[in-house]
Structure formats: structure tokens, C-alpha cells
Write an enzyme that holds these catalytic residues in place. Structure first.
Site, short mmCIF file in Angstrom:
data_model
loop_
_atom_site.label_atom_id
_atom_site.label_comp_id
_atom_site.label_asym_id
_atom_site.label_seq_id
_atom_site.Cartn_x
_atom_site.Cartn_y
_atom_site.Cartn_z
N THR A 1 -16.73 1.53 -2.13
CA THR A 1 -16.35 1.84 -0.75
C THR A 1 -15.71 3.21 -0.71
O THR A 1 -15.33 3.76 -1.75
CB THR A 1 -15.27 0.88 -0.21
OG1 THR A 1 -14.07 1.08 -0.97
CG2 THR A 1 -15.74 -0.54 -0.27
N ASP A 2 -15.54 3.75 0.46
CA ASP A 2 -14.64 4.88 0.59
C ASP A 2 -13.21 4.33 0.60
O ASP A 2 -13.00 3.11 0.68
CB ASP A 2 -14.96 5.71 1.85
CG ASP A 2 -14.46 7.15 1.67
OD1 ASP A 2 -13.64 7.40 0.77
OD2 ASP A 2 -14.89 8.04 2.44
N TYR A 3 -12.27 5.21 0.55
CA TYR A 3 -10.85 4.90 0.37
C TYR A 3 -10.36 3.88 1.43
O TYR A 3 -10.28 4.22 2.61
CB TYR A 3 -10.08 6.20 0.50
CG TYR A 3 -8.72 6.26 -0.14
CD1 TYR A 3 -8.52 6.99 -1.31
CD2 TYR A 3 -7.64 5.62 0.43
CE1 TYR A 3 -7.27 7.07 -1.89
CE2 TYR A 3 -6.38 5.69 -0.15
CZ TYR A 3 -6.21 6.42 -1.31
OH TYR A 3 -4.97 6.50 -1.89
#
Ligand code: BGC
Length: 744
Positions: free
Chosen positions: A290-292
């Protein structure tokens, strides 16, 4: 004789086939062996250990280097975290790896990731700048060097390339991408993946690449970061997805989900994107991160009731690894015990992650990237700096030149005016990884080193990048009066582009316009050097400065590279990969728009503005040289072709100026009538060529069905019979054209 030759050839072919078959057999044996090893490992793992492999946590920075957040060391020891990002350096990564190997039950190696975007320690121009080279070999080389340096510092994995197409320069992250065009973006995506991953991930100077941000992040409404994305499936597939598919075809190891929603579903919870497209259609076998904290953000999106629900949605949609959100860490076990997530799903995600650890050879030797000697000898080397200068020169785009550039090296006095002239902090741009801005070469230093003591340089900031202070204007004006040539160095701060750096106004910030106007009034030959992370609105500057050189944020060697161009040691060859709007109201602006039912004419009721033309200030593909090029004799190999035929497009290009130079020859097509309407132009080929003064070269492009295909009304990707236009030129506006027909 001919017979012998053909026998020889067929023998060769048979041998080649056998060899490549046996290579393929070896490859699939190896893959089977890896899958068997993963099976064995999975059979030993507890559910906690499995979830650990799906958990990525960040390290932090301290003045003395990276540090771990409280509790993380314990998590590594108990196998509850399988990957760490933002930690680099052999000492530190080795220390953490030792904990994973020696103190966990199964000794599964950690994976170290980092945002190595445009260089690691040796910083290259920002990605948008690199894309302006249109030179795939150079772009690949920059990524290769970044990988050599990053891997020498203990890293296994970069969160790059960013392959988001964007047509909106308000969005700060355009600085991280390759501009507005899908065809070029796909080619650059491949070059970067090749550069980072090399030819074999088992080599210790290669790192895993990440195609990010999946998907359509660059279409955030109003250019506001993280904003909603809504588009037709056709536009998604035709414009935004191909660079991701290209990265995948090049073997990219990982994909990162984006923060945005697409059609109402946040990307980290999108079965359509992650499962249907990425896994089922495209057969991706790396892992998805995932992104952050983007799983957590599905709550704010209004898609998940709480973090547990978000974790369930993400894993079931196809997210393998959770970056920093601790959603999997906190909730997956319970979700499995409640049968909301099957252990099979978990195993598949773990398998995807372990596969990459195997590919990197970390199970053979977890310390393969822990080589102190390499760290000392292969980072920030002379060769890397030379390459950074080479790429930085090629990335500059000459936007205007009324005979003032190149500046003679015999010039007596130069006034270097503006907040970027002696600026060091901003030169390496945003997302500059482990780059040390204090090592960047300023423009002032670059000019001084080039000209030596015979030229007097009067440097005055005149203003800051931001703010209203005009108290130095008079000094700036006086400097201009005393100079033979003025160099105005203007731009943005590095943090004004990149993530969370959208702007609603694309003028030069602060009082730089006022400063420039005051200096330009003096009337000396004036060259404007721009340093910025996105297209700006500079029509006024185009009307008043004698020359404009767009240098982006050119990286560690910025000052030298810009001086090379200003004083003629390098003839500029960069071309824009994003249109420059005349004003913000024209955005989104891009070359491959549709004609509409009322294309612009002088008539009132046509598609246009009352107060500005439809054209950009500088179109996609635009960039001048110190020499000039002429395009002639455009010929097609046929005026009618069948669907399986290819068409040759041949054109002569002549260097009609006095200097040797390079030109990016661009080929565009237009499908005049389709079952769905087609853009007025689409890039389908480009070649960067060198031409000596007076030289003519004949260039050939080959067009195949693939180039003519699009998602038809029935969403089949294919070419439709009918008439096509072919355009060739040095930018998307100034072209010569021809026509052909694709037979039924
Ligand atoms: C960015 C990503 C980046 C990640 C890790 C996020 O905020 O959107 O592009 O890779 O942080 O640093």
C-alpha cells in the site's frame, strides 16, 4: 551457396531454440524450486509470522542517522515485521538484519525499502526533468546508478518508478512522473525498471522496483493531492494504466496502491484494480504494497467502518503488504479466526512477498547487501557525478532564445540575479532520497568554474523565492546596469512540488515577477534560468526575457550542467513532456485532446475561452536548440495497408544551423473516425538523433496494428479500418503530415 547458408541458418535457429528452451526450462525449474521452498517455509510459519511478512514499518531519522520507532525492534525479534523502510546504510541495515536472522524463530530476512526516485546519494534531475531528455538509455543509466548506490547502502527495494500520467501541473507530484503522455510514460517506465532491477535480481547491485501509484493518482480532481478520481474505464485503461502494464512487462517486482479512490472505491480496497486487472488479466506475480497508511485512510474515505474492516477489505482486494498502517498487524489474525479472511488468502500474500526475498537471494545470504567496502567505493563516485551532469544537461529545455544564448565565454561582466542564482538547498528537488543538498553545485559556482577570473560576476538574490521583501531590488537593478549580460535565476522552492504540494496558482512565487520586471526594464540582454518542479505560467516572461531555459531541479551537478548549456559547451536537446499553460484556467491542458463537435474557430459558438486561446504557451514535445532543424520528404511505404501489415514512415531531417545538435523526432497519428472518438494527435514513436551542422538524415518509423489500436465502443483493444493521419515534427504542434488508409 545459398542452400548452405540457409542450412547454416536453420541449424542456428534450431540451436537457438534448443538453448532458449533449455534456458526456459532452467528458469521454470528454478521457479518451481522457489515455490517448493516457499511451501516448506509456509508450513512452518505461525499466523503471526505470516502477518509479519505482510507488515512494513518505517524507521526514523535522527541527527546521527536512522533510528527505530519504539517497539519495532521487539517486533522484528518476534517476527512481526518483515520489511523496513527509510533505513539505509550498511551498518544500520546489517544490525537490523542480524536481529531478524539470529533472533527470530525462523530467521526470515528483512527487506529494506526506500524512496530512491532520482538518485540515491548522487542526485539526478527530478523525474520530470529526466523525462525531458527523451533519452531512454540515459534514463535507464540514471536508475542503474541509483540502484548501484542504494544497494551498496544496504537497500533492496525502491518505491519507484512513479508512472502516474498527469495533465494537471497544479498537482505537485508531476515532478515525480514523466509528464502527460502515455506512450512516452510507458517507455520511460520500462527504462527505469530495467535500470533499477538490472538484468538479474540476484546481482547485488540491483534492487526491486515499484510501479506506483496504482492507479490514476495523477488525475486527482482540481490537481489537489489525494483528491477523488473519477473517469471512464476507457480513459483509465487507455491513458492511465499502460505505463503500469509496461512496467509489469519489464518485470517490475512490486506495485504500490494509490491514495485516491477510482469510481468510488479507494485503490487499496479495489478488487477491480488489484485482483481483476493486476492479477487476473495481467498475471502479476510480485507483491502489492500500500501507500503510506492508505488502508487506514479508507475509513476517512467512507469506505470502511473501522481499521479492522479496512484490513479485511484490503487483503481481500489483493493488497499483500501494509505500509505503516498496522492494520494487518493489529487485525488480520482476528479476521482469520473469524473466517472473514481465509488463511489461503494470507498464504498467497506471504508467498508473493517471500518470492521476492528469494529472487533477491536473501535466503542464500541475508547479508549480500551488507558490504562496507562497496558502500565506501561505489557511492557518490566521480563517474556517477559525471553521469548526473550528463543527464542534467540533457534534461534542460530551451523555451525561448532571441539570439542571446549561448553566452560568449569572453563576456566581461555578468549579473546573476534572483533567488536561485546562489541557491543550494533547492537544487536536488523533492524526494531526493539520501541526497545531501549541501553537496550540490550552485549556478554561481558552475558559472565561476567555467569562466574563471576573466569574467566579473555580480550576484544579487534580489528577493527570496517567497515573501514580499523588495528591499534588494535596487541592488539587483544596479547589478544589471553594470553587466553585459543578465542571468535571472528564478523558480520554486523544492518543497513546492512533490507530495502534498499542489498549487492553485502557477506563477513564480513571491515577488520574483516584480523583480524580473524591474531587472528586464534595464534593457540588457537577459537570459532567464528557471528551477522548478512543474510547468509554470510564464507568458509575461516569454514576452519580455530574451531567452528562457527550463532546468527543473537539476540535481547534485545542477550548476555545472546549467553552465554547460548557458555557455555553449552543450547544445540543449530537451523537450517538454508536459504542456505549459498560458494560465491556470486552461488546466487540464494536454496535446492529445479531442476535437469536439465545435472545434475552435473565430466563430463565437465554438469550444474556446473568451479571454485566452486554447493553445498552451509551449506545447508537449517542444524545446529549442542552438541550431535549427528542418523536416522534409515525408513518405509512407504505402497509402493503404491491411491490418497485419506494417507501415514505414520515412522523413528527412536536416540540421540547417551552424552548430551540431540533437533533435527528438516525434511521430504522431490521428485516427480520423472511430467507433469512439479519437484524440487529435497521439504520440506513437520518437527517436533522438544527432546531426552535424548541414547534415541530413533519413529516419524511419514502423507503425503496426498495436500503434493504431484503441479501446473500441465494445471495449476491444483493436484497430479499426479507416483513414489515419501521420504527423512528424520536433514537437506536437509544428509538424508535417501525410495520410493512409487501413483497409477493412
Ligand atoms: C508516498 C509514496 C512513498 C511513500 C513512502 C507516501 O507518502 O505517496 O510515493 O513511496 O510515502 O515514503
Amino acid at each position: 551457396m545459398i542452400n548452405q547458408l540457409s542450412k547454416g541458418l536453420s541449424l542456428c535457429l534450431i540451436l537457438l531454440t534448443i538453448l532458449s528452451c533449455s534456458e526456459r526450462a532452467d528458469q521454470s525449474n528454478l521457479e518451481d524450486q522457489t515455490e517448493n521452498k516457499i511451501d516448506s517455509l509456509l508450513s512452518l510459519m505461525t499466523i503471526d509470522e505470516k502477518i509479519g511478512q505482510l507488515t512494513l514499518f518505517t524507521s526514523d531519522y535522527d541527527v546521527t542517522g536512522p533510528t527505530m520507532r519504539e517497539g519495532y525492534i521487539e517486533d522484528i525479534k518476534s517476527g512481526k515485521v518483515g520489511a523496513i523502510f527509510n533505513a539505509y546504510g550498511v551498518d544500520y541495515t546489517t544490525k537490523l538484519q542480524k536481529i531478524a536472522i539470529e533472533e527470530t524463530r525462523l530467521g526470515i530476512p528483512l527487506l529494506f525499502g526506500y524512496d530512491v526516485i532520482h538518485g540515491h546519494k548522487t542526485i539526478f534531475p527530478i523525474s520530470l526533468g529526466e523525462s525531458s531528455t527523451w533519452d531512454l538509455a540515459l534514463i535507464e543509466k540514471a536508475a542503474r546508478i541509483a540502484a548501484i548506490e542504494a544497494s551498496a547502502e544496504g537497500l533492496h527495494w525502491t518505491f519507484a518508478p512513479m508512472v502516474d500520467i498527469s495533465r494537471d501541473p497544479r498537482w505537485g507530484r508531476v515532478s515525480e512522473g514523466s509528464g502527460e503522455d502515455t506512450y512516452l510514460g510507458a517507455a520511460i517506465a520500462k527504462a527505469r525498471v530495467r535500470g533499477f532491477q538490472g538484468s538479474d535480481l540476484k546481482e547485488t547491485n540491483t534492487i526491486l522496483a515499484t510501479a506506483k501509484h496504482f492507479a490514476a493518482y495523477g488525475a486527482a480532481l482540481a490537481g489537489r493531492d489525494y483528491n477523488t478520481v473519477d473517469m471512464s474505464d476507457r480513459v483509465l485503461r487507455e491513458t492511465y494504466l499502460p505505463p503500469f502494464k509496461a512496467a509489469l512487462d519489464e518485470g517490475v517486482a512490486t506495485f504500490m496502491t494509490s491514495f485516491n479512490e477510482v469510481d468510488g472505491i479507494p485503490a487499496s480496497g479495489s478488487k477491480y484494480l488489484l485482483n481483476d486487472i493486476l492479477r487476473d488479466e495481467w498475471k502479476f506475480n510480485g507483491f502489492v504494497v500500500t501507500d503510506y497508511t492508505s488502508i487506514n485512510e479508507m475509513i476517512a474515505h467512507g469506505f470502511s467502518t473501522d481499521l479492522k474492516n479496512a484490513a479485511e477489505q484490503a487483503i481481500n482486494a489483493g493488497v499483500d503488504m501494509d505500509m505503516q498502517g498496522a492494520a494487518y498487524y493489529d487485525h488480520l489474525k482476528e479476521l482469520v479466526s473469524e473466517s472473514k479472511v481465509s488463511e489461503k488468502t494470507i498464504d498467497q500474500a506471504v508467498r508473493n512477498v517471500l518470492r521476492m526475498k528469494f529472487k533477491l537471494g536473501l535466503f542464500d545470504d541475508p547479508y549480500r547487501y551488507s558490504n562496507k567496502e562497496r558502500e565506501q567505493s561505489q557511492v557518490f563516485t566521480k563517474e556517477h557525478l559525471e553521469s548526473a551532469r550528463e543527464v542534467a544537461r540533457a534534461s534542460q529545455v530551451l523555451l525561448k532564445n532571441d539570439n542571446v544564448l549561448p553566452i560568449s565565454k569572453d563576456v566581461k561582466t555578468i549579473a546573476l540575479i534572483g533567488p536561485m542564482g546562489n541557491n543550494r538547498r533547492d537544487l536536488i528537488g523533492s524526494w531526493s532520497a539520501a541526497g545531501d543538498w549541501s553537496k550540490a553545485v550552485t549556478l554561481l559556482e558552475g558559472i565561476k568554474e567555467k569562466l574563471g577570473s576573466n569574467t566579473k560576476i555580480i550576484q544579487v538574490n534580489g528577493s527570496d523565492v517567497e515573501g514580499n521583501d523588495q528591499s534588494e531590488f535596487n541592488r539587483a537593478i544596479a547589478a544589471a546596469r553594470n553587466a553585459d549580460v543578465v542571468i535571472l535565476a528564478l523558480g520554486e522552492n523544492y518543497w513546492m512540488s512533490g507530495e502534498a504540494a499542489s498549487r492553485s496558482n502557477l506563477d513564480l512565487p513571491g515577488v520574483q515577477k516584480e523583480l524580473a520586471e524591474a531587472v528586464l526594464k534595464v534593457g540588457k540582454p537577459t537570459v532567464t534560468v528557471l528551477m522548478n518542479g512543474r510547468p509554470l505560467t510564464i507568458e509575461w516572461l516569454d514576452n519580455s526575457s530574451d531567452a528562457i531555459l527550463e532546468t527543473w531541479f537539476a540535481g547534485t551537478q545542477a550548476g555545472h550542467a546549467i553552465a554547460d548549456v548557458l555557455f555553449g559547451d552543450y547544445n540543449p536537446s530537451g523537450k517538454l513532456t508536459m504542456s505549459f499553460p498560458r494560465n491556470v484556467g486552461q488546466i487540464p491542458i494536454f496535446y492529445n485532446n479531442k476535437n469536439t463537435g465545435r472545434p475552435m474557430t473565430d466563430e463565437k459558438y465554438t469550444s474556446k475561452y473568451l479571454d485566452v486561446s486554447n493553445d498552451p504557451l509551449y506545447p508537449f514535445g517542444f524545446g529549442l536548440s542552438y541550431t535549427s532543424f528542418e523536416y522534409n520528404n515525408l513518405k509512407l511505404s504505402a497509402d493503404k495497408i491491411n491490418i497485419n501489415d506494417s507501415l514505414k514512415v520515412i522523413v528527412d531531417i536536416t540540421n540547417t544551423g551552424d552548430l551540431d545538435g540533437e533533435e527528438v523526432v516525434q511521430l504522431y497519428i490521428q485516427d480520423l473516425v472511430g467507433s469512439v472518438t479519437r484524440p487529435v494527435k497521439e504520440l506513437k514513436g520518437f527517436q533522438k538523433i544527432a546531426l552535424n551542422s548541414g547534415e541530413t538524415k533519413s529516419i524511419t518509423f514502423t507503425i503496426t496494428e498495436q500503434d493504431l489500436a484503441f479501446y473500441t465502443a465494445s471495449m476491444d483493444f483493436k484497430a479499426e479500418a479507416g483513414e489515419f493521419k501521420i504527423f512528424v515534427g520536433g514537437n506536437s504542434r509544428d509538424v508535417i503530415e501525410s495520410k493512409f488508409t487501413l483497409n477493412k
